[in-house]
Design an enzyme around this catalytic site. Structure first.
Site, short mmCIF file in Angstrom:
data_model
loop_
_atom_site.label_atom_id
_atom_site.label_comp_id
_atom_site.label_asym_id
_atom_site.label_seq_id
_atom_site.Cartn_x
_atom_site.Cartn_y
_atom_site.Cartn_z
N ARG A 255 0.83 -1.16 -0.14
CA ARG A 255 0.01 0.01 -0.02
C ARG A 255 0.72 1.33 0.21
O ARG A 255 0.62 2.25 0.66
CB ARG A 255 -0.97 -0.02 1.22
N GLU B 80 -5.21 3.99 6.55
CA GLU B 80 -5.00 4.23 5.10
C GLU B 80 -5.71 5.35 4.51
O GLU B 80 -5.31 6.11 3.58
CB GLU B 80 -5.30 2.86 4.64
N SER C 238 -11.49 -0.28 3.86
CA SER C 238 -10.97 -0.39 5.35
C SER C 238 -10.35 0.83 5.61
O SER C 238 -9.47 1.65 4.88
CB SER C 238 -9.70 -1.33 5.14
C1 LIG Z 1 -16.05 -0.20 -0.46
C2 LIG Z 1 -14.60 0.22 -0.72
C3 LIG Z 1 -13.78 -0.94 -0.71
C4 LIG Z 1 -12.32 -0.58 -0.79
N1 LIG Z 1 -11.25 -1.71 -1.09
C5 LIG Z 1 -10.09 -1.59 -1.13
C6 LIG Z 1 -9.25 -2.73 -1.46
O1 LIG Z 1 -9.67 -4.02 -1.05
N2 LIG Z 1 -7.92 -2.60 -1.64
C7 LIG Z 1 -7.38 -1.23 -1.63
O2 LIG Z 1 -6.28 -1.12 -2.10
N3 LIG Z 1 -8.24 -0.41 -1.37
C8 LIG Z 1 -9.55 -0.51 -1.40
N4 LIG Z 1 -10.27 0.79 -1.19
C9 LIG Z 1 -9.85 2.29 -1.13
C10 LIG Z 1 -9.65 2.69 -2.50
O3 LIG Z 1 -10.69 2.55 -3.54
C11 LIG Z 1 -8.58 2.60 -3.17
O4 LIG Z 1 -7.30 3.24 -2.54
C12 LIG Z 1 -8.26 3.48 -4.55
O5 LIG Z 1 -7.32 3.24 -5.31
C13 LIG Z 1 -8.40 4.85 -4.36
O6 LIG Z 1 -8.86 5.48 -5.39
P1 LIG Z 1 -9.55 6.90 -5.88
O7 LIG Z 1 -9.38 7.29 -7.17
O8 LIG Z 1 -10.85 6.89 -4.95
O9 LIG Z 1 -8.64 7.91 -4.94
P2 LIG Z 1 -9.05 9.07 -3.81
O10 LIG Z 1 -9.84 8.54 -2.81
O11 LIG Z 1 -9.51 10.08 -4.85
O12 LIG Z 1 -7.64 9.77 -3.54
C14 LIG Z 1 -6.74 8.85 -2.45
C15 LIG Z 1 -5.31 9.47 -2.41
O13 LIG Z 1 -4.89 9.47 -3.57
C16 LIG Z 1 -4.41 10.65 -4.26
N5 LIG Z 1 -4.62 10.45 -5.91
C17 LIG Z 1 -5.87 10.13 -6.32
N6 LIG Z 1 -5.58 10.14 -7.80
C18 LIG Z 1 -4.29 10.19 -7.85
C19 LIG Z 1 -3.50 10.02 -8.90
N7 LIG Z 1 -3.99 10.12 -10.46
N8 LIG Z 1 -2.22 10.52 -8.85
C20 LIG Z 1 -1.66 10.46 -7.78
N9 LIG Z 1 -2.24 10.48 -6.66
C21 LIG Z 1 -3.88 10.55 -6.66
C22 LIG Z 1 -5.38 11.54 -3.70
O14 LIG Z 1 -4.58 13.08 -3.76
C23 LIG Z 1 -5.52 10.98 -2.17
O15 LIG Z 1 -4.24 11.26 -1.60
C24 LIG Z 1 -11.72 0.65 -1.12
C25 LIG Z 1 -12.70 1.62 -0.95
C26 LIG Z 1 -14.21 1.25 -0.92
C27 LIG Z 1 -15.09 2.47 -0.78
#
Ligand SMILES: Cc1cc2nc3c(=O)[nH]c(=O)nc-3n(C[C@H](O)[C@H](O)[C@H](O)COP(=O)(O)OP(=O)(O)OC[C@H]3O[C@@H](n4cnc5c(N)ncnc54)[C@H](O)[C@@H]3O)c2cc1C
Length: 308
Positions: A158, A283, A208
């Site tokens: 992560r 996280e 999580s």
């Molecule tokens: C129901 C649910 C289940 C989930 N299960 C998992 C799982 O099994 N495994 C897991 O790893 N995660 C899980 N997640 C967490 C999440 O979906 C992931 O971490 C996902 O990759 C975040 O992407 P996002 O586009 O939503 O990022 P955001 O929430 O929009 O941003 C998160 C962080 O990433 C940065 N960011 C966003 N886009 C970029 C980019 N293009 N370049 C650089 N930085 C960026 C943002 O500035 C912020 O700091 C889950 C979330 C939910 C709601």
């Protein structure tokens, strides 16, 4: 959009208002936007689908640059694939499955953008997207471009150097195995069935909240088990609740404020520490009104001090 409601941009559906939200339609557009903003004194922040962030009830006094569906082009040249950062992960994984490209099935149920996933080496079942990644391209917060190989990204559990260095992922090249689409489809369905059984689906949440720590895992187990043992599964503060289905998920029961979520994060973290001696780190990241991004447990500790 000016004076935007942040509840639309974070999956917890909490938070105040942002001064401005922009969603560029090209890789060059993101770079140009960030370069322009660097010349102003406005805070700027890049987000994807908001599935791992907690906005503040006081809002964000700056410009939110959203990387979403407008930036989701794909180029396939099996076993290589180039994808833009805004593609929605479940859609990307399904497309790979249809073409018999294997390696990212574990991410089928992760509701975020590919850029967010790559930046923090997201994944499930102890796997991460970094193992299929060949090269990542993007820019820094001033719009200056970069390209990093898999080795330079140093993907870890992560995390990656992209995250450490605050770089923005705009597109990436991947290499997958080739396989029969039928069995891959069955694998993905079974992963989805398991996730639907284990995780809350209908109430807004960010997955999580706390990271698993290998040292703690050996002694106490994963965060969900530690929270349950601490008697906090189902615990509610205001409109926020540790999910009765999975204690490491905090759900918004409908009227939660970000402050409720912060209070619950702090209560869980300090109680588990009192009982086990381990500090669990979040996280999920908190976005302060001035654009400071930090793990939500740090903002939660500050919030507890200020409201004591
Ligand atoms: C129901 C649910 C289940 C989930 N299960 C998992 C799982 O099994 N495994 C897991 O790893 N995660 C899980 N997640 C967490 C999440 O979906 C992931 O971490 C996902 O990759 C975040 O992407 P996002 O586009 O939503 O990022 P955001 O929430 O929009 O941003 C998160 C962080 O990433 C940065 N960011 C966003 N886009 C970029 C980019 N293009 N370049 C650089 N930085 C960026 C943002 O500035 C912020 O700091 C889950 C979330 C939910 C709601």
């Amino acid at each position: 959009m000016a004076d935007a409601d942040l509840r639309q941009y974070g999956r917890w559906r909490t938070g105040g208002r942002a001064r401005l939200v922009v969603e560029p339609g090209s890789v060059g557009g993101v770079r140009a936007t960030l370069a322009y903003l660097a010349g102003t004194d406005l805070p700027r922040l890049v987000v994807g689908d908001g599935s791992n962030i907690l906005f503040d009830d006081r809002g964000f006094d700056g410009v939110l640059v959203r990387i979403g569906p407008r930036l989701s082009a794909l180029r396939l040249n099996a076993p290589y694939v180039t994808a833009e950062a805004g593609i929605w992960v479940p859609r990307f994984v399904r497309l790979l499955g249809q073409r018999g490209l294997k390696g990212l099935e574990h991410a089928i149920g992760i509701p975020g953008t590919l850029g967010g996933l790559v930046m923090m080496n997201g994944g499930s079942r102890r796997q991460g997207v970094g193992s299929s990644t060949v090269e990542v391209r993007g820019c820094d917060m001033n719009g200056v471009p970069f390209a990093r190989s898999q080795a330079d990204c140093a993907f870890r559990y992560r995390g990656s150097t992209l995250q450490d260095d605050g770089l923005i992922v705009l597109e990436a090249d991947f290499r997958f195995e080739t396989a029969e689409p039928g069995p891959m489809r069955r694998d993905m369905i079974s992963i989805m069935v398991e996730r639907r059984r284990k995780f809350p689906k209908s109430q807004p949440n960010c997955g999580s909240v706390f990271l698993s720590d290998p040292r703690m895992y050996k002694v106490v187990g994963p965060p969900g088990a530690a929270i349950e043992r601490a008697g906090l599964k189902g615990r509610r503060i205001g409109g926020a609740q540790s999910s009765p289905l999975h204690a490491n998920f905090i759900v918004n029961l409908g009227d939660a404020r970000s402050a409720d979520i912060l209070s619950l994060i702090h209560l869980i973290r300090t109680t588990v520490h009192d009982q086990t001696g381990f500090w669990m780190d979040a996280e999920v990241r908190h976005i302060a009104p001035n654009g400071t991004v930090r793990p939500a447990h740090e903002a939660a500790a500050e919030h507890a001090l200020l409201t004591a």
